[in-house]
Motif scaffolding. Sequence first.
Motif, PDB file in Angstrom:
ATOM      1  N   ALA B 148      67.044 142.993  46.108  1.00 27.87           N
ATOM      2  CA  ALA B 148      66.621 142.944  44.699  1.00 27.87           C
ATOM      3  C   ALA B 148      67.588 142.095  43.879  1.00 27.87           C
ATOM      4  O   ALA B 148      67.166 141.317  43.011  1.00 27.87           O
ATOM      5  N   THR B 149      68.876 142.223  44.161  1.00 33.83           N
ATOM      6  CA  THR B 149      69.877 141.413  43.464  1.00 33.83           C
ATOM      7  C   THR B 149      69.684 139.929  43.762  1.00 33.83           C
ATOM      8  O   THR B 149      69.768 139.088  42.863  1.00 33.83           O
ATOM      9  N   ALA B 150      69.397 139.623  45.019  1.00 35.65           N
ATOM     10  CA  ALA B 150      69.209 138.218  45.413  1.00 35.65           C
ATOM     11  C   ALA B 150      67.973 137.629  44.739  1.00 35.65           C
ATOM     12  O   ALA B 150      67.985 136.488  44.273  1.00 35.65           O
ATOM     13  N   ILE B 151      66.896 138.412  44.681  1.00 34.44           N
ATOM     14  CA  ILE B 151      65.666 137.930  44.037  1.00 34.44           C
ATOM     15  C   ILE B 151      65.924 137.672  42.558  1.00 34.44           C
ATOM     16  O   ILE B 151      65.524 136.639  42.011  1.00 34.44           O
ATOM     17  N   ALA B 152      66.620 138.602  41.917  1.00 33.46           N
ATOM     18  CA  ALA B 152      66.935 138.427  40.496  1.00 33.46           C
ATOM     19  C   ALA B 152      67.778 137.170  40.292  1.00 33.46           C
ATOM     20  O   ALA B 152      67.576 136.413  39.343  1.00 33.46           O
ATOM     21  N   ARG B 153      68.728 136.943  41.185  1.00 31.27           N
ATOM     22  CA  ARG B 153      69.580 135.753  41.077  1.00 31.27           C
ATOM     23  C   ARG B 153      68.761 134.481  41.234  1.00 31.27           C
ATOM     24  O   ARG B 153      68.917 133.532  40.468  1.00 31.27           O
ATOM     25  N   LEU B 154      67.880 134.454  42.234  1.00 34.31           N
ATOM     26  CA  LEU B 154      67.064 133.260  42.466  1.00 34.31           C
ATOM     27  C   LEU B 154      66.154 132.993  41.278  1.00 34.31           C
ATOM     28  O   LEU B 154      66.094 131.879  40.754  1.00 34.31           O
ATOM     29  N   ARG B 155      65.433 134.023  40.824  1.00 29.28           N
ATOM     30  CA  ARG B 155      64.514 133.845  39.687  1.00 29.28           C
ATOM     31  C   ARG B 155      65.296 133.506  38.434  1.00 29.28           C
ATOM     32  O   ARG B 155      64.898 132.652  37.640  1.00 29.28           O
ATOM     33  N   GLY B 156      66.420 134.184  38.241  1.00 30.37           N
ATOM     34  CA  GLY B 156      67.231 133.932  37.053  1.00 30.37           C
ATOM     35  C   GLY B 156      67.736 132.497  37.016  1.00 30.37           C
ATOM     36  O   GLY B 156      67.589 131.801  36.020  1.00 30.37           O
ATOM     37  N   LYS B 157      68.278 132.046  38.137  1.00 26.93           N
ATOM     38  CA  LYS B 157      68.830 130.696  38.167  1.00 26.93           C
ATOM     39  C   LYS B 157      67.754 129.626  38.075  1.00 26.93           C
ATOM     40  O   LYS B 157      68.016 128.503  37.671  1.00 26.93           O
ATOM     41  N   ALA B 158      66.525 129.989  38.479  1.00 28.04           N
ATOM     42  CA  ALA B 158      65.431 129.020  38.363  1.00 28.04           C
ATOM     43  C   ALA B 158      65.141 128.688  36.905  1.00 28.04           C
ATOM     44  O   ALA B 158      64.553 127.653  36.604  1.00 28.04           O
ATOM     45  N   GLU B 159      65.571 129.565  35.990  1.00 29.86           N
ATOM     46  CA  GLU B 159      65.326 129.326  34.567  1.00 29.86           C
ATOM     47  C   GLU B 159      66.198 128.206  34.013  1.00 29.86           C
ATOM     48  O   GLU B 159      65.835 127.569  33.030  1.00 29.86           O
ATOM     49  N   TYR B 160      67.372 127.998  34.613  1.00 31.47           N
ATOM     50  CA  TYR B 160      68.280 127.012  34.005  1.00 31.47           C
ATOM     51  C   TYR B 160      69.004 126.139  35.016  1.00 31.47           C
ATOM     52  O   TYR B 160      69.919 125.403  34.643  1.00 31.47           O
ATOM     53  N   THR B 161      68.650 126.225  36.308  1.00 31.14           N
ATOM     54  CA  THR B 161      69.229 125.310  37.289  1.00 31.14           C
ATOM     55  C   THR B 161      68.119 124.742  38.180  1.00 31.14           C
ATOM     56  O   THR B 161      66.967 125.144  38.103  1.00 31.14           O
ATOM     57  N   SER B 162      68.526 123.839  39.055  1.00 35.88           N
ATOM     58  CA  SER B 162      67.569 123.184  39.939  1.00 35.88           C
ATOM     59  C   SER B 162      67.432 123.891  41.278  1.00 35.88           C
ATOM     60  O   SER B 162      66.892 123.330  42.223  1.00 35.88           O
ATOM     61  N   LEU B 163      67.892 125.129  41.370  1.00 39.44           N
ATOM     62  CA  LEU B 163      67.880 125.850  42.648  1.00 39.44           C
ATOM     63  C   LEU B 163      66.577 125.741  43.442  1.00 39.44           C
ATOM     64  O   LEU B 163      66.619 125.502  44.653  1.00 39.44           O
ATOM     65  N   PRO B 164      65.402 125.933  42.833  1.00 44.85           N
ATOM     66  CA  PRO B 164      64.170 125.909  43.642  1.00 44.85           C
ATOM     67  C   PRO B 164      63.954 124.603  44.400  1.00 44.85           C
ATOM     68  O   PRO B 164      63.182 124.556  45.359  1.00 44.85           O
ATOM     69  N   ALA B 165      64.661 123.542  44.002  1.00 44.75           N
ATOM     70  CA  ALA B 165      64.516 122.264  44.693  1.00 44.75           C
ATOM     71  C   ALA B 165      64.903 122.373  46.166  1.00 44.75           C
ATOM     72  O   ALA B 165      64.406 121.621  47.007  1.00 44.75           O
ATOM     73  N   TYR B 166      65.789 123.309  46.489  1.00 42.90           N
ATOM     74  CA  TYR B 166      66.245 123.458  47.874  1.00 42.90           C
ATOM     75  C   TYR B 166      65.184 124.086  48.767  1.00 42.90           C
ATOM     76  O   TYR B 166      65.369 124.185  49.974  1.00 42.90           O
ATOM     77  N   LEU B 167      64.077 124.499  48.169  1.00 43.32           N
ATOM     78  CA  LEU B 167      62.959 125.007  48.967  1.00 43.32           C
ATOM     79  C   LEU B 167      62.113 123.871  49.516  1.00 43.32           C
ATOM     80  O   LEU B 167      61.207 124.103  50.321  1.00 43.32           O
ATOM     81  N   LEU B 168      62.384 122.651  49.060  1.00 44.37           N
ATOM     82  CA  LEU B 168      61.591 121.500  49.493  1.00 44.37           C
ATOM     83  C   LEU B 168      62.376 120.664  50.497  1.00 44.37           C
ATOM     84  O   LEU B 168      63.604 120.699  50.523  1.00 44.37           O
ATOM     85  N   PRO B 169      61.667 119.886  51.326  1.00 46.14           N
ATOM     86  CA  PRO B 169      62.368 118.952  52.231  1.00 46.14           C
ATOM     87  C   PRO B 169      63.058 117.843  51.449  1.00 46.14           C
ATOM     88  O   PRO B 169      62.953 117.776  50.223  1.00 46.14           O
TER      89      PRO B 169
END
Lengths: 241, 241
Positions: B148-169
């Motif tokens: 749950a902490t990891a999910i919150a961190r991922l969703r939270g950081k998606a609001e102001y960083t480019s983190l989700p980009a690492y899900l792509l090739p």
Amino acid sequence: MSKNLHSSQAFPRPLTTVDVVIFTVIDDQLHVLLVKRPTGDSEPYPGMWALPGGYVDIERDKDLEACALHKLKEKTGVVSPYLEQLGSWGNARRDPRGWTATHVYFAILPYESVELHSGSHATDIDWFQLKDDGVGHELAFDHSTILATAIARLRGKAEYTSLPAYLLPDTFTLSELQHVFSVVLGRPVDKSGFRTRVLSANLVEEADGVRSGYSRPAQLYRLKTPQNPTYFPRTFNPRKD
Amino acid sequence: MSKNLHSSQAFPRPLTTVDVVIFTVIDDQLHVLLVKRPTGDSEPYPGMWALPGGYVDIERDKDLEACALHKLKEKTGVVSPYLEQLGSWGNARRDPRGWTATHVYFAILPYESVELHSGSHATDIDWFQLKDDGVGHELAFDHSTILATAIARLRGKAEYTSLPAYLLPDTFTLSELQHVFSVVLGRPVDKSGFRTRVLSANLVEEADGVRSGYSRPAQLYRLKTPQNPTYFPRTFNPRKD
DNA sequence: TTAATAGTGTCTATAAGACATTATATG
DNA sequence: CATATAATGTCTTATAGACACTATTAA
């Protein structure tokens, strides 16, 4: 006995420690609390300054945070600071005694709340003023690295959260709050924009009383949710290109 | 032998482990990688699903991150993912075998890069779709809390960083990037605003080639600094009152 | 009345959000 | 040419930043 359990017990265990980076503001400057390493012959980094910390006592400490709180209270007398986990550092080389892993917390305190408690001598614990990313000299173990990470975290979070508010006592004026933000950020903060930001974020509520001096008295405020920092929707000073 | 060194060796040591929360996107849904606990009699949480992880091997692992990378490679074959420390959890009750402390990392991977490697059976490792703050059932140890902490961190950081980009090739179109942000955030993302945001943040650069289909081909891009995520000056959707 | 600080108002620049419009490929 | 998606443009709204102005106390 299962293979897995057996192998777990066969593993040599790393040493587990907890360290605490404790920040406060003294005379408009950020400071960090350090303790002096003992000077025994077989001590690592004898006489050097280090972050307060030590081994986890699995009899006394019910969890890592309790261990950090214990060490904090032991040194400063403070029982309910703002405390958050900073990270952990573990490898074979950071301590000459072998493979160690430390869980690091960082705490933010109003200087007024502190009463330093040294082990034996009053000279083996002290506040050090921060300059850039450290205190100006090397620390024991990898504590210079850890301190630099903590400073970056504090300054970074000051851009978009209410963290610096924990450097103030329970009640404070908006000018005092603005000033402590400028101390942490290391740059001036505009009064009007700051007040709008703080008030529209629902960060504070009015407390009884005012701060009086040789000028117009200032309304006292307190944090609305002292347990958790508030997140602002934007950072300060959005970067220009 | 000094008093301090002596006492350090006298301390019973907590067990030290490392766990990894591994996220990917499959069929437009966030998934996390879990492994099944062994079923031996003296195993804790036998047969339950858990985060991949295990004891630190002080002979093999030079530091905590190397240990996390090793466990990640062992399960997925991936050698250079986005990996960051999530935090640590340690107390006397999380593992029936005694006082343990785990250092948790979280990794983000493009699904295309993964080849699952199970220990013995292909059925003891699998991807689980995320719903809200977990996978819909309890996990072994305190792994539900950690997840749950990891999910919150991922969703939270998606609001102001480019983190989700690492899900792509390595290369991707801006529409694909926009889409993966909307998957992580769980809400639609406006095309025009997203493109301005991404391009003005200097997050990506043009790569050679285009993605062709039954419509206008799309320019391919790649991350400018794949090592570190980019911080945007504002969060998405500033909250209204 | 003056000095000092508290507190508010005005103007501008920036960027997000919503949505419309144009561009360019395939079938 | 129809269709689908890429890419860009327009308009509005919200808020930070800069800075001017007003308010209220003590000496």
